[in-house]
Design an enzyme around this catalytic site. Structure first.
Site, mmCIF file in Angstrom:
data_model
loop_
_atom_site.group_PDB
_atom_site.id
_atom_site.type_symbol
_atom_site.label_atom_id
_atom_site.label_comp_id
_atom_site.label_asym_id
_atom_site.label_seq_id
_atom_site.Cartn_x
_atom_site.Cartn_y
_atom_site.Cartn_z
ATOM 1 N N LYS A 140 -9.552 7.066 -18.590
ATOM 2 C CA LYS A 140 -9.970 7.641 -19.858
ATOM 3 C C LYS A 140 -8.792 7.654 -20.844
ATOM 4 C CE LYS A 140 -13.611 8.100 -17.340
ATOM 5 N NZ LYS A 140 -13.933 9.306 -16.615
ATOM 6 N N ASP A 149 -8.932 19.422 -13.311
ATOM 7 C CA ASP A 149 -9.209 18.075 -13.798
ATOM 8 C C ASP A 149 -8.897 18.082 -15.297
ATOM 9 O OD1 ASP A 149 -10.373 15.758 -14.839
ATOM 10 O OD2 ASP A 149 -11.983 15.737 -13.358
ATOM 11 N N TYR A 204 -17.773 16.908 -13.707
ATOM 12 C CA TYR A 204 -18.103 15.487 -13.811
ATOM 13 C C TYR A 204 -19.115 15.114 -12.715
ATOM 14 C CZ TYR A 204 -17.331 10.448 -13.565
ATOM 15 O OH TYR A 204 -17.506 9.095 -13.528
ATOM 16 N N ARG A 250 0.847 -1.194 0.000
ATOM 17 C CA ARG A 250 0.000 0.000 0.000
ATOM 18 C C ARG A 250 0.885 1.247 0.000
ATOM 19 N NH1 ARG A 250 -1.490 1.768 4.651
ATOM 20 N NH2 ARG A 250 -2.119 -0.257 5.468
HETATM 21 C C1 LIG Z 1 -14.401 9.669 -15.315
HETATM 22 C C2 LIG Z 1 -14.064 11.017 -14.787
HETATM 23 C C3 LIG Z 1 -13.744 11.210 -13.430
HETATM 24 C C4 LIG Z 1 -13.815 10.098 -12.400
HETATM 25 O O1 LIG Z 1 -12.903 9.102 -12.655
HETATM 26 P P1 LIG Z 1 -13.117 7.541 -12.265
HETATM 27 O O2 LIG Z 1 -11.859 6.914 -12.732
HETATM 28 O O3 LIG Z 1 -14.334 7.073 -12.985
HETATM 29 O O4 LIG Z 1 -13.303 7.500 -10.781
HETATM 30 C C5 LIG Z 1 -13.381 12.478 -13.039
HETATM 31 N N1 LIG Z 1 -13.355 13.511 -13.906
HETATM 32 C C6 LIG Z 1 -13.673 13.360 -15.204
HETATM 33 C C7 LIG Z 1 -13.615 14.545 -16.112
HETATM 34 C C8 LIG Z 1 -14.028 12.114 -15.690
HETATM 35 O O5 LIG Z 1 -14.370 11.979 -16.978
#
Ligand SMILES: *Cc1c(COP(=O)(O)O)cnc(C)c1O
Length: 396
Positions: free
Chosen positions: A211, A186, A105, A53
């Protein structure tokens, strides 16, 4: 990055940064260190690795790679994008205030309003496409400014440089503390191939590596990248204390995805631009939202702060819920699914799918209408993608 002659180019860094051959065997690809613990010579006699961890070599390689790609000094990998957001929010305490861009998001919105609001943190959601609105929303106890650009799903563009300057400035009362608020961006929608917020003045970058960074729709992960020693120490501590860490296989998959990030993003961007221009002329489309076309209100800012607009397109189909539903059930190459950023094209309906956790009245005030359709344009041949959409339009 590319302006510094001592530094290699992004296209080279995606292959090599953090991903040097393993010293013992010469394995070219970073091995998956699938272990929970490490043997010690005697109590305390370890090689820098005690428990997985806390330390894992595969994870460290991923962190070194992402720190380099975002031009930060450190990265902290997490088990998901939401876990990255959670770790950052734990930098705050009850009584602190956060200003967030309004069109975030859905899972981020849920974390803020349902989880952290209960712990005594206050949130104000503001349309920050006009940067001066940040000044009005800032309070003496504002510790964090949360930005997402392009926003999801409305692809609003926020001026990272201008907003960072304003967030870092003392409040009018002079009571904001020595460094102003921490600015988080983000950067999931563009990835460091197209936009690097730390170079524009942001303090922390967060990604859902699920993503574009992973890029193959086969892994869930997250990361935080930053540049100060203080943030590194605090976030490393929280990574271990909270324990939302990615497993080594997941780190390996993201590392492998990163190798092709530069070429993938180039194609996502080309396909995105071509389809947006085509959709804009389509008689069954009411409006196209894509920051890469001049009709987008954020086009100038986007062109200044990013190298491309990427593969995310939103558009409003003429009609409403019935037309959207028909469209989404007819496309074949564009698979109807949540998520985005993979090599394959996806299509989704924000009001019913990704943004269903946002109350209907809030959705409406944001402009997430029943005719709004979001495309994650993949790297297939653009003619096939266009033909698939045309078949779906014909069915509406
Ligand atoms: C998918 C997404 C998240 C969250 O990510 P996870 O890996 O699904 O927890 C946060 N911000 C954006 C812009 C996203 O597309």
């Amino acid at each position: 990055m590319a302006n510094d002659p001592k530094k290699s180019h992004f296209e080279t860094d995606v292959i090599h940064a953090g991903q040097s051959p393993e010293p013992r065997t010469g394995a070219v690809m970073v091995p998956v260190f699938q272990t929970s613990t490490y043997v010690q010579d005697g109590p305390g006699g370890h090689k820098g690795y005690e428990y997985a961890r806390t330390q894992n070599p595969t994870r460290e390689a991923l962190e070194a790679s992402l720190a380099a790609l975002e031009n930060g000094t450190f990265a902290v990998a997490t088990s998901s994008g939401c876990a990255a957001t959670t770790n950052i929010l734990h930098l705050l305490k009850a009584g602190d205030h956060v200003v967030s861009s309004d069109d975030v998001y859905g899972g981020t919105y849920r974390l803020f309003t349902r989880v952290f609001a209960q712990l005594g943190i206050d949130f104000t959601f503001v349309d920050l496409t006009s940067a001066s609105r940040l000044d009005e929303a800032m309070r003496p106890n504002t510790k964090l400014v949360w930005l997402e650009t392009p926003t999801n799903p409305l692809l609003k563009i926020l001026d990272i440089e201008e907003l960072s300057k304003r967030a870092h400035r003392r409040g009018a009362s002079g009571a904001l503390g020595e460094t102003g608020a921490t600015v988080v961006v983000d950067n999931t929608f563009l990835s460091p191939a197209l936009q690097r917020p730390l170079e524009l003045g942001a303090d922390l970058v967060v990604h859902s590596t699920t993503k574009y960074l992973g890029g193959h729709s086969d892994v869930v992960g997250g990361v935080i990248v930053g540049k100060t020693k203080e943030h590194h120490e605090q976030l490393r501590y929280l990574q271990n204390a909270i324990g939302a860490v990615p497993g080594p296989w997941d780190c390996f998959l993201v590392l492998r995805g990163i190798k092709t990030l530069a070429v993938r993003m180039q194609r996502h961007d080309e396909n995105g631009r071509a389809l947006a221009a085509w959709l804009e002329k389509h008689p069954k489309v009411e409006r196209v939202i894509y920051p890469g076309i001049p009709s987008h209100p954020g086009h100038a800012v986007q062109s200044r702060q990013a190298k491309g607009a990427g593969g995310m397109i939103s558009f409003i189909i003429k009609g409403g819920l019935e037309e959207s539903r028909r469209f989404l059930t007819t496309t074949k190459l564009f698979a109807c699914a949540e998520s985005l950023g993979g090599v394959e094209s996806l299509i989704e309906h924000p009001a019913i799918m990704t943004h269903a956790s946002i109350p209907a009245d809030v959705r409406k005030s944001l402009g997430i209408s029943d005719g709004l359709i979001r495309l994650s344009v993949g790297i297939e041949h653009v003619d096939d993608l266009r033909a698939d959409l045309e078949t779906a339009f014909a069915a509406v």
